[in-house]
Design an enzyme around this catalytic site. Structure first.
Site, mmCIF file in Angstrom:
data_model
loop_
_atom_site.group_PDB
_atom_site.id
_atom_site.type_symbol
_atom_site.label_atom_id
_atom_site.label_comp_id
_atom_site.label_asym_id
_atom_site.label_seq_id
_atom_site.Cartn_x
_atom_site.Cartn_y
_atom_site.Cartn_z
ATOM 1 N N HIS A 132 -6.777 29.225 11.144
ATOM 2 C CA HIS A 132 -6.287 28.054 11.459
ATOM 3 C C HIS A 132 -5.225 28.098 12.387
ATOM 4 C CE1 HIS A 132 -3.848 24.105 10.771
ATOM 5 N NE2 HIS A 132 -5.094 23.552 11.342
ATOM 6 N N HIS A 156 -7.739 16.654 16.483
ATOM 7 C CA HIS A 156 -8.703 17.144 15.441
ATOM 8 C C HIS A 156 -10.041 16.160 15.588
ATOM 9 C CE1 HIS A 156 -5.276 19.190 13.613
ATOM 10 N NE2 HIS A 156 -6.224 20.031 12.995
ATOM 11 N N ARG A 231 8.822 14.031 24.576
ATOM 12 C CA ARG A 231 8.330 15.379 23.982
ATOM 13 C C ARG A 231 8.639 14.905 22.510
ATOM 14 N NH1 ARG A 231 5.658 18.073 21.325
ATOM 15 N NH2 ARG A 231 5.266 20.387 21.488
ATOM 16 N N CYS A 278 11.896 20.833 28.604
ATOM 17 C CA CYS A 278 10.994 21.407 27.604
ATOM 18 C C CYS A 278 10.806 22.733 27.888
ATOM 19 C CB CYS A 278 9.441 20.487 27.712
ATOM 20 S SG CYS A 278 8.467 21.149 26.410
ATOM 21 N N TYR A 416 8.089 28.357 20.434
ATOM 22 C CA TYR A 416 9.330 28.326 21.185
ATOM 23 C C TYR A 416 10.015 29.836 21.387
ATOM 24 C CZ TYR A 416 8.781 23.339 21.246
ATOM 25 O OH TYR A 416 8.290 22.028 21.291
#
Lengths: 576, 576
Positions: A132, A156, A231, A278, A416
């Site tokens: 996953h 999903h 975001r 971002c 990140y």
């Protein structure tokens, strides 16, 4: 004449469902640890040998809470490992047995098996856990229904995901329990998300991620809040300003609790003009080199606003911060009020010295561009950490914790971060790289758009863009080339709205706002097309790298190579 | 087997004396201003029109005090300017008139003419002033002898320089005055320079500029002082430690004067391991793209040492620094005790916030690697400004001035700045760029050397190097490629002497020391040669630019593109 480029929403997976990609051992190993907290690394290896190899199907998902699109599938095996592989065959019958919710609930660990339900079906996904992409988060659904999670991470809800899930079906939920479940399942957690401006290019709807058209960015030094890139990692939490309480923990005075009113009245109001970017801005350029995992941002996941609020430093001092604290603490953690179905909130941290420095200008902001924070930008209070990646500017701020440790959140520890182009999901070790804080020098061309057509009769071409650097480093120069980088000219920089006086020069190390820039140059006589390139320089003389491939990384962050657009010259006006 | 690369001393001019290069208008304009302090810019333009065009001969010189090699010559003219040109013809006779020193001395301005003497000849160099690459410094010799200046800047002592000077001869100095002059003229100002280690590659002898062989650099985390690169701008001043006095000015308490003993005993001794790098490190790579002006440094104008001394912050506080001072002052200026024949000292400044910050770690160092500072490194006291370009780490420190202004020195204002590759000596405006302070991310390969030969039978190749970034930004990764940048592997970083425990991790923003790195990789089976490339990343995720040409600048500073060496694979050992 310049033709606008239209960005497309790019959350869909495309060909990934048919690809056979490799699983990240880090994920498997993480699952292994969860499986047994006392398991040795040898246990983990044998778990991986036993479980890792048996997957036959690709599957795609959204990394829990990050909006990061991940994909995985069959783990290709090295020949020498194959003899250790134990392939588990799952019997499939057309008539599935009926299970009670109680029975399903008893399968909520790797030892007991991991079962979930979806629309009345019962699935044994034990073998899937290690694959996953959201890591251990999948275990939060163990023994229960998938629907509340998939409502949160809408990626999903795609046909190929359902098809893959069907491979793990082991039974049906009893009619009675199914009925109970349906009444429990909550409505769309995004139903209270605010309205957004239709001009935004949506990269992901739930959670909401969108950027303005690039040419809007260079129209104004201060980005209007409606156009400011959004975001979100989770649904926008509805917060009642009257009952809002901010908690400050980890300081000698015990827990300090502040109402919104107290935050506004007990501390001086401080205003900072700061650009937020971002970490994934310009990720789409990395995707052209090789597929990365993450939202396919264009060049506009960056905006500039004026923020007002209390200084974090002042609040920490009021809560008991002093030199003694600096002896034991190194970080300031933030928790948002936005949470997933398990109650896990968004979280991040910044270094303590940034938080308490007089020159750090870190705000607990309650205003953006002179008005209350909009819902998408953290109403009623967010952190603004000038010079630092957007992800640390925690919105809908609920809690501040002064600590010896970084935030333990997924977004601080396992997202990140930057890696070498040679690092893939098989070899990545998230502990080996520092959490992104200050961002490197950046610039991009907002107009003309890539693929635009310019009439020769105009004689000149005007190129506009933005430039910014992290850590308060001021942009001191932008070089622009019309010939792909062979020759360069220096752009005119702008640090205010057009027609207004420039913002006063920032003190050293506190240049938090971007600069807009512009060059007007004659169209070269022989050129049929122009490869326009920009690169910026900050006052530490950091430069942007020339090309994307050598800075490519598996998460597609820190994409700051020279920005390039190609523009065609139209010779014959009569063609119009 | 790796063959050592030998660096050569590259102070000579080569073909420049026959080249006809352009003069910098900035120099001409500077001279124009000196000529008449009340002259309008129109005056300056007419001066340039009248005087600029008439030069017929190339000349080469050393930029006063910087060791920067400059060249210039005939100023090519735009056609539209030619009709305004007034060509002055200088009559030359074989029998020159005799002048007294008094008469020569009366010619010391552009208005009265600029005369100089050299070995008994009298020269009217009025027209040459605007062309002098050292700028207005040439006027310091006006009315007197050239010898003391040329002794300081030894590059003048070349045949073609003498030939060009001869064009401006207007007379002979009287025998009586010539005799007087000879007795006044001092001996070699470099005669008290210390002995140096013979392994150093000398880039310039007077002033002394030298770097160690690169492979020595990566041998030890701390560079032995004898091998530490030397970058002097002027002769090494002999300083008597007993009578040494450091003056601190510009603070409320008046001038503070400290003896060496007081500096050592009144303030806590603070030790910092810090890397210093010359702004011109790796300039030779820029020279391969296009000739730049400056010493032809290889990759070793960088070294790492342990420095001990009083913190500048502590000294400033003792001298009366307080928050009130921060309201009016922005810079801390430093003056060296090293001076040219006119008494002008080396000077530089740093931002006040760096100087007074507790985290800035700026030292008034009196020890290097545990011993008294060596003469070449600033005995008895130098400034060490960790994270900042070498040029601000003023040696032989004589004076500290807290000020609203940057240092007015040549090296702060008109040198040590970066420009666009499109900027040349005709268009450069030194005021348009900030003085270099923090340096950008840097790395280089110290071994193997470019052109080395590696035996295939060794199977592996080991690559070593250094990496460092300015501003206290820690190097977090070095990527190494053996195929010119197509594929990359991550190097092992080292932050201590081999076999010793790593230095403790520096606090955020205070990573002042370099990291050494190493990769051992199999020699690719088919390769006949390897193009080895390195690039480093700091914790603000700044990366090095890919190539040199786009960061080329006319002074050849900030050369931090990926470092590349090519290594040949020797297949047949019997050839040895």
């Amino acid at each position: 004449m310049l033709l606008l480029r239209r960005c497309r929403s790019l959350t869909r997976f495309g060909p990934l469902s048919t690809q056979r990609l490799q699983v990240a051992p880090a994920v498997a190993s993480c699952a292994g640890r969860l499986w047994s907290s006392s398991s040795s690394s040898e246990d983990q290896r044998s778990y991986q040998r036993a479980h890792g190899p048996s997957w036959r199907h690709g599957l795609a998902g959204l990394l829990a809470g990050t909006g990061a699109v991940l994909a995985y599938g069959l783990h290709h095996h090295k020949a020498e490992q194959e003899d250790t592989v134990r392939v588990q065959a799952i019997e499939k019958t057309s008539a599935f047995p009926i299970f009670s919710q109680e029975e399903v609930t008893s399968h909520r660990s790797l030892e007991d098996g991991v079962w979930v339900t979806y629309k009345g079906g019962v699935y044994d996904i034990t073998e899937f856990v290690a694959m996953h992409p959201g890591g251990d988060k999948i275990l939060l659904a163990a023994g229960g229904a998938l629907e509340p999670f998939w409502a949160l991470y809408a990626v999903h809800n795609q046909e190929h995901v359902l098809k893959m899930l069907s491979e793990y079906k082991v039974g049906e939920l009893s009619a009675e329990d199914l009925k109970k479940q349906k009444t429990i399942q909550t409505s769309d957690p995004y139903s209270s998300d605010p309205e957004r401006h239709p001009v935004l290019h949506i990269n992901n709807l739930k959670p909401f991620n969108a950027e303005p058209p690039p040419e809007i960015l260079s129209d104004s030094f201060i980005t209007p809040s409606a156009f400011f890139f959004k975001r979100n990692h989770l649904p926008v939490p509805p917060v009642d300003p009257a009952s809002y309480q901010l908690m400050v923990e980890g300081l000698p005075g015990g827990v300090l609790t502040l109402s919104l009113e107290e935050l506004k009245t007990r501390f001086p109001k401080h205003t900072v003009t700061a650009t937020l970017q971002c970490a994934g801005n310009r990720r789409s350029e990395m995707n052209k080199v090789k597929q990365v995992k993450g939202l396919n941002w264009g060049i506009a996941a960056i905006s500039n606003a004026t923020w007002s609020g209390a200084r974090l430093r002042d609040v920490l001092l009021a809560a008991g911060y002093g030199p003694d604290v600096a002896q034991r603490a190194l970080h300031v953690q933030f928790e948002g009020l936005d949470k997933d179905v398990t109650g896990t909130t968004y979280g991040a941290s910044i270094p303590l010295n940034k938080a308490v420095s007089e020159e750090g200008d870190v705000l607990l902001a309650y205003e953006m561009n002179g008005a209350d924070l909009p819902a998408d930008h953290g109403y009623p209070v967010r952190v603004v950490v000038p010079g630092t990646v957007g992800a640390r500017n925690v919105k809908w701020l609920g809690k501040i914790i002064v600590s010896a440790d970084e935030s333990s959140s997924h977004w601080q520890q396992n997202d990140y971060k930057g890696f070498s182009p040679g690092t893939d999901w098989d070899t990545v070790d998230f502990k080996s790289a520092p959490a992104i804080q200050e961002l490197p020098i950046q610039s991009a061309i907002t107009t003309p758009a890539d693929g635009a057509v310019v009439d020769r009769s105009l004689e000149d071409v005007t190129v506009k863009g933005y430039a910014w650097s992290g850590g308060g480093r001021e942009v001191v120069r932008v070089d622009v080339s019309l010939d792909g980088g062979k020759t360069w000219q220096v752009a005119r920089l702008r640090s205010s709205e057009t027609g207004q006086a420039p913002e006063p020069s920032p003190p050293p190390g506190r240049a938090w706002a971007w600069k807009l820039w512009e060059v007007t140059a004659p169209i070269p006589p022989e050129a049929q097309e122009l490869e326009i390139v920009c690169k910026a320089v900050d006052n530490s003389y950091n430069m942007q790298p020339d090309t994307v491939a050598p800075i490519w990384n598996l998460r597609g962050v820190l994409s700051n190579a020279w920005h390039r657009v190609t523009v065609k010259i139209r010779e014959d006006e009569s063609e119009e």
